[in-house]
Design a protein around this motif. Structure first.
Motif, PDB file in Angstrom:
ATOM      1  N   LEU A  95      -4.248  -0.354   3.278  1.00 54.90           N
ATOM      2  CA  LEU A  95      -3.382  -1.529   3.362  1.00 54.90           C
ATOM      3  C   LEU A  95      -1.917  -1.097   3.398  1.00 54.90           C
ATOM      4  O   LEU A  95      -1.471  -0.333   2.534  1.00 54.90           O
ATOM      5  CB  LEU A  95      -3.592  -2.446   2.153  1.00 54.90           C
ATOM      6  N   THR A  96      -1.182  -1.560   4.363  1.00 57.96           N
ATOM      7  CA  THR A  96       0.269  -1.382   4.338  1.00 57.96           C
ATOM      8  C   THR A  96       0.848  -2.312   3.272  1.00 57.96           C
ATOM      9  O   THR A  96       0.146  -3.179   2.740  1.00 57.96           O
ATOM     10  CB  THR A  96       0.897  -1.726   5.699  1.00 57.96           C
ATOM     11  N   GLY A  97       2.117  -2.151   2.968  1.00 55.90           N
ATOM     12  CA  GLY A  97       2.749  -3.051   2.012  1.00 55.90           C
ATOM     13  C   GLY A  97       2.660  -4.498   2.456  1.00 55.90           C
ATOM     14  O   GLY A  97       2.446  -5.411   1.648  1.00 55.90           O
ATOM     15  N   TYR A  98       2.805  -4.722   3.762  1.00 58.65           N
ATOM     16  CA  TYR A  98       2.696  -6.081   4.318  1.00 58.65           C
ATOM     17  C   TYR A  98       1.289  -6.623   4.128  1.00 58.65           C
ATOM     18  O   TYR A  98       1.093  -7.750   3.663  1.00 58.65           O
ATOM     19  CB  TYR A  98       3.074  -6.050   5.801  1.00 58.65           C
ATOM     20  N   GLN A  99       0.288  -5.821   4.464  1.00 60.89           N
ATOM     21  CA  GLN A  99      -1.105  -6.270   4.335  1.00 60.89           C
ATOM     22  C   GLN A  99      -1.493  -6.505   2.880  1.00 60.89           C
ATOM     23  O   GLN A  99      -2.350  -7.337   2.592  1.00 60.89           O
ATOM     24  CB  GLN A  99      -2.039  -5.231   4.962  1.00 60.89           C
ATOM     25  N   ALA A 100      -0.844  -5.760   1.967  1.00 63.88           N
ATOM     26  CA  ALA A 100      -1.142  -5.910   0.541  1.00 63.88           C
ATOM     27  C   ALA A 100      -0.404  -7.085  -0.087  1.00 63.88           C
ATOM     28  O   ALA A 100      -0.563  -7.355  -1.278  1.00 63.88           O
ATOM     29  CB  ALA A 100      -0.791  -4.613  -0.200  1.00 63.88           C
ATOM     30  N   GLY A 101       0.424  -7.780   0.698  1.00 59.92           N
ATOM     31  CA  GLY A 101       1.129  -8.956   0.185  1.00 59.92           C
ATOM     32  C   GLY A 101       2.247  -8.644  -0.785  1.00 59.92           C
ATOM     33  O   GLY A 101       2.522  -9.422  -1.701  1.00 59.92           O
ATOM     34  N   ILE A 102       2.921  -7.496  -0.586  1.00 66.90           N
ATOM     35  CA  ILE A 102       4.010  -7.103  -1.480  1.00 66.90           C
ATOM     36  C   ILE A 102       5.324  -7.658  -0.922  1.00 66.90           C
ATOM     37  O   ILE A 102       5.927  -7.091   0.004  1.00 66.90           O
ATOM     38  CB  ILE A 102       4.075  -5.570  -1.633  1.00 66.90           C
ATOM     39  N   GLU A 103       5.755  -8.772  -1.479  1.00 70.21           N
ATOM     40  CA  GLU A 103       6.960  -9.453  -0.999  1.00 70.21           C
ATOM     41  C   GLU A 103       8.193  -8.888  -1.713  1.00 70.21           C
ATOM     42  O   GLU A 103       8.154  -8.616  -2.914  1.00 70.21           O
ATOM     43  CB  GLU A 103       6.850 -10.957  -1.247  1.00 70.21           C
ATOM     44  N   THR A 104       9.286  -8.728  -0.960  1.00 67.71           N
ATOM     45  CA  THR A 104      10.484  -8.106  -1.517  1.00 67.71           C
ATOM     46  C   THR A 104      11.735  -8.915  -1.205  1.00 67.71           C
ATOM     47  O   THR A 104      11.749  -9.763  -0.315  1.00 67.71           O
ATOM     48  CB  THR A 104      10.676  -6.679  -0.955  1.00 67.71           C
ATOM     49  N   VAL A 105      12.801  -8.591  -1.956  1.00 67.68           N
ATOM     50  CA  VAL A 105      14.123  -9.168  -1.695  1.00 67.68           C
ATOM     51  C   VAL A 105      15.157  -8.037  -1.759  1.00 67.68           C
ATOM     52  O   VAL A 105      14.929  -7.015  -2.401  1.00 67.68           O
ATOM     53  CB  VAL A 105      14.492 -10.259  -2.730  1.00 67.68           C
ATOM     54  N   GLY A 106      16.287  -8.224  -1.081  1.00 70.15           N
ATOM     55  CA  GLY A 106      17.357  -7.229  -1.142  1.00 70.15           C
ATOM     56  C   GLY A 106      17.513  -6.469   0.157  1.00 70.15           C
ATOM     57  O   GLY A 106      16.934  -6.819   1.193  1.00 70.15           O
ATOM     58  N   HIS A 107      18.324  -5.399   0.114  1.00 69.91           N
ATOM     59  CA  HIS A 107      18.575  -4.576   1.290  1.00 69.91           C
ATOM     60  C   HIS A 107      17.278  -3.946   1.804  1.00 69.91           C
ATOM     61  O   HIS A 107      16.360  -3.670   1.028  1.00 69.91           O
ATOM     62  CB  HIS A 107      19.579  -3.469   0.961  1.00 69.91           C
ATOM     63  N   HIS A 108      17.239  -3.677   3.099  1.00 73.89           N
ATOM     64  CA  HIS A 108      16.024  -3.132   3.709  1.00 73.89           C
ATOM     65  C   HIS A 108      15.579  -1.814   3.081  1.00 73.89           C
ATOM     66  O   HIS A 108      14.380  -1.529   2.990  1.00 73.89           O
ATOM     67  CB  HIS A 108      16.240  -2.928   5.220  1.00 73.89           C
ATOM     68  N   LYS A 110      16.561  -0.695  -0.067  1.00 71.53           N
ATOM     69  CA  LYS A 110      16.606  -0.723  -1.535  1.00 71.53           C
ATOM     70  C   LYS A 110      16.088  -2.053  -2.059  1.00 71.53           C
ATOM     71  O   LYS A 110      16.681  -2.670  -2.929  1.00 71.53           O
ATOM     72  CB  LYS A 110      18.031  -0.470  -2.034  1.00 71.53           C
ATOM     73  N   SER A 111      14.974  -2.494  -1.515  1.00 68.64           N
ATOM     74  CA  SER A 111      14.442  -3.800  -1.887  1.00 68.64           C
ATOM     75  C   SER A 111      13.773  -3.767  -3.263  1.00 68.64           C
ATOM     76  O   SER A 111      13.389  -2.703  -3.753  1.00 68.64           O
ATOM     77  CB  SER A 111      13.430  -4.277  -0.847  1.00 68.64           C
ATOM     78  N   LYS A 112      13.626  -4.936  -3.842  1.00 69.36           N
ATOM     79  CA  LYS A 112      12.919  -5.104  -5.108  1.00 69.36           C
ATOM     80  C   LYS A 112      11.727  -6.022  -4.882  1.00 69.36           C
ATOM     81  O   LYS A 112      11.781  -6.952  -4.079  1.00 69.36           O
ATOM     82  CB  LYS A 112      13.850  -5.689  -6.175  1.00 69.36           C
ATOM     83  N   ILE A 113      10.640  -5.757  -5.589  1.00 64.58           N
ATOM     84  CA  ILE A 113       9.435  -6.572  -5.436  1.00 64.58           C
ATOM     85  C   ILE A 113       9.641  -7.926  -6.108  1.00 64.58           C
ATOM     86  O   ILE A 113      10.000  -7.998  -7.282  1.00 64.58           O
ATOM     87  CB  ILE A 113       8.215  -5.855  -6.046  1.00 64.58           C
ATOM     88  N   SER A 114       9.417  -8.982  -5.364  1.00 59.89           N
ATOM     89  CA  SER A 114       9.568 -10.332  -5.924  1.00 59.89           C
ATOM     90  C   SER A 114       8.222 -10.961  -6.269  1.00 59.89           C
ATOM     91  O   SER A 114       8.112 -11.757  -7.191  1.00 59.89           O
ATOM     92  CB  SER A 114      10.315 -11.230  -4.933  1.00 59.89           C
ATOM     93  N   ARG A 115       7.173 -10.563  -5.530  1.00 61.47           N
ATOM     94  CA  ARG A 115       5.865 -11.204  -5.748  1.00 61.47           C
ATOM     95  C   ARG A 115       4.782 -10.364  -5.093  1.00 61.47           C
ATOM     96  O   ARG A 115       5.014  -9.705  -4.076  1.00 61.47           O
ATOM     97  CB  ARG A 115       5.873 -12.618  -5.145  1.00 61.47           C
ATOM     98  N   ILE A 116       3.589 -10.373  -5.685  1.00 65.76           N
ATOM     99  CA  ILE A 116       2.415  -9.742  -5.080  1.00 65.76           C
ATOM    100  C   ILE A 116       1.304 -10.778  -5.003  1.00 65.76           C
ATOM    101  O   ILE A 116       0.994 -11.433  -5.995  1.00 65.76           O
ATOM    102  CB  ILE A 116       1.942  -8.515  -5.885  1.00 65.76           C
ATOM    103  N   ASN A 117       0.732 -10.937  -3.831  1.00 66.51           N
ATOM    104  CA  ASN A 117      -0.350 -11.892  -3.628  1.00 66.51           C
ATOM    105  C   ASN A 117      -1.664 -11.286  -4.106  1.00 66.51           C
ATOM    106  O   ASN A 117      -2.332 -10.550  -3.378  1.00 66.51           O
ATOM    107  CB  ASN A 117      -0.434 -12.275  -2.150  1.00 66.51           C
ATOM    108  N   ASN A 118      -2.040 -11.593  -5.332  1.00 66.84           N
ATOM    109  CA  ASN A 118      -3.217 -10.976  -5.943  1.00 66.84           C
ATOM    110  C   ASN A 118      -4.529 -11.539  -5.401  1.00 66.84           C
ATOM    111  O   ASN A 118      -5.578 -10.890  -5.482  1.00 66.84           O
ATOM    112  CB  ASN A 118      -3.170 -11.158  -7.465  1.00 66.84           C
ATOM    113  N   THR A 119      -4.486 -12.736  -4.818  1.00 71.18           N
ATOM    114  CA  THR A 119      -5.700 -13.361  -4.287  1.00 71.18           C
ATOM    115  C   THR A 119      -6.339 -12.487  -3.221  1.00 71.18           C
ATOM    116  O   THR A 119      -7.571 -12.374  -3.132  1.00 71.18           O
ATOM    117  CB  THR A 119      -5.364 -14.745  -3.689  1.00 71.18           C
TER     118      THR A 119
END
Length: 400
Positions: A95-108, A110-119
């Motif tokens: 799974l890539t980060g996108y496929q794993a549902g790892i949502e981020t905020v901030g600079h491209h 130096k982003s920070k994780i805002s949410r992970i879709n655990n479902t």
């Protein structure tokens, strides 16, 4: 079914042979009844090689383009590991980060994780035994690929552990956390356990074992971290809540931060608008500064601070902008200094630590130029040529 979160660093997956060994280890754990989320870094020096190639093209790459490129390293690793596992009849999915549902905020970059879709993970575990996640990456609200910055794979793993509410096992080329870098002080002792607070300080002050932000996530969600050597029976180190630890030493470790620069600004007179503009620019570029000191006298304003050398390019850009509005501004960036720090949660309750450190450096004729303290650490800026000598002496003084 028991679920475990594991992370393997770049040195652990630096060759196809090592990836096969890890696959065999994961197969054994699956056969013992575990469901595994495995986070991996890019193989060996892949990320460094990609950056070197980019530097031959331009010194100012577009951050969004660079994020897309850098994430290919981890995607290579997840593919290889999943291919090997499926060949062993272990049901695995990369799974890539996108496929794993790892949502981020901030600079491209130096982003920070805002949410992970655990479902998503719950659904996939109905079919697969091992989910292999590319560390260091995610996606933002515009569906653009982002990276999490230095140590991003650790951050990915611990954030996933928080989402799954289980401990996180991080495997690398060292057998746990040591009182200081064994390469500098071979007698350094491995620590059975260390508190979140101590580990955060050690990481922030140059220990290089885990990045501060990953430990902060663990602390916020009370996620125990086990740090051990890849495919080794050697005992590692648990990083956990202070309340779970039986003994507190005055000093737990000594850290050296060699990846720092010392910055000095001089201006002919005291001008708060200049300082305001400087720190606004630093904040906008998401640059963390440390050990700030200010002198105001008849010669004007002198402002000094330390920061990571990885941000030097952005710093030059900031100062170029500032000089447009403040032509008399003079700045100097020096990289021949090192920060040496002593860390220990016992400092809160024990006296005499600062005195011992001062005396140790003074008796050894090691000058220091800036000092800063927290509840559980004391840091000094010293000349690079004296840094390892200082670390040796402090380890001996505090029996580390």
């Amino acid at each position: 079914m028991e679920r475990s979160i594991l992370k393997f660093g770049g040195t652990s997956v630096s060759s196809l042979g090592k990836i096969k060994e890890i696959a065999n280890y994961l197969k054994k754990r699956v056969e013992q009844g575990e469901q595994l989320v495995v986070v991996v870094s890019a193989m060996g020096k892949t990320t460094d090689q990609l950056l070197q190639q980019v530097s031959s093209i331009t010194s100012t790459p577009n951050e969004q383009d660079l994020a897309v490129l850098l994430t290919t390293g981890e995607q290579q690793t997840i593919s290889y590991l999943s291919i090997v596992l499926n060949d062993m009849a272990v049901k695995s999915k990369p799974l890539t980060g996108y496929q794993a549902g790892i949502e981020t905020v901030g600079h491209h970059l130096k982003s920070k994780i805002s949410r992970i879709n655990n479902t998503l993970f719950e659904q996939l575990f109905e079919t697969y035994n091992v989910l292999i996640v590319a560390g260091f990456q995610g996606f933002n609200t515009n569906n653009e690929i982002t990276t999490l910055g230095r140590g991003g794979s650790d951050t990915t793993a611990i954030a996933l552990a928080a989402a799954h509410e289980c401990p996180c096992e991080i495997y690398t080329d060292v057998a746990g956390v040591y009182s200081t870098d064994p390469r500098i002080y071979p007698q350094a002792k491995r620590l059975d356990s260390v508190s979140y607070e101590e580990m955060m300080e050690m990481s922030a002050l140059g220990a290089g074992v885990l990045v501060t932000r990953s430990v902060e996530i663990a602390k916020n969600y009370n996620i125990p971290i086990y740090l051990g050597k890849t495919l080794s029976d050697a005992k590692g180190t648990w990083i956990m809540s202070q309340t779970e630890m039986l003994e507190k030493k005055a000093v737990t470790g000594v850290a050296l931060d060699k990846d720092m620069i010392h910055v000095t600004l001089n201006y002919p007179h005291y001008d708060t608008s200049l300082m305001d503009a400087a720190f606004i620019n630093l904040e906008q570029e998401e640059i963390n500064v440390d050990m700030i000191s200010q002198i105001v006298n008849n010669e004007g304003l002198q402002l000094s601070f330390t920061m990571k050398d990885t941000e030097e390019r952005q710093l030059h850009t900031i100062f170029f902008r500032l000089k447009q509005d403040y032509p008399s501004l003079y700045y100097k960036i020096e990289n021949h200094f090192v920060k040496v720090s002593v860390i220990g949660s016992g400092m809160r309750d024990m006296t005499g630590v600062a005195s011992k450190v001062f005396r140790t450096l003074i008796e050894a004729d090691i000058p220091f130029y800036q000092v800063t303290t927290s509840e559980i650490s004391i840091s000094y800026v010293v000349d690079a040529r004296n840094s390892e000598k200082a670390a040796h002496l402090l380890c001996e003084r505090f029996e580390l």
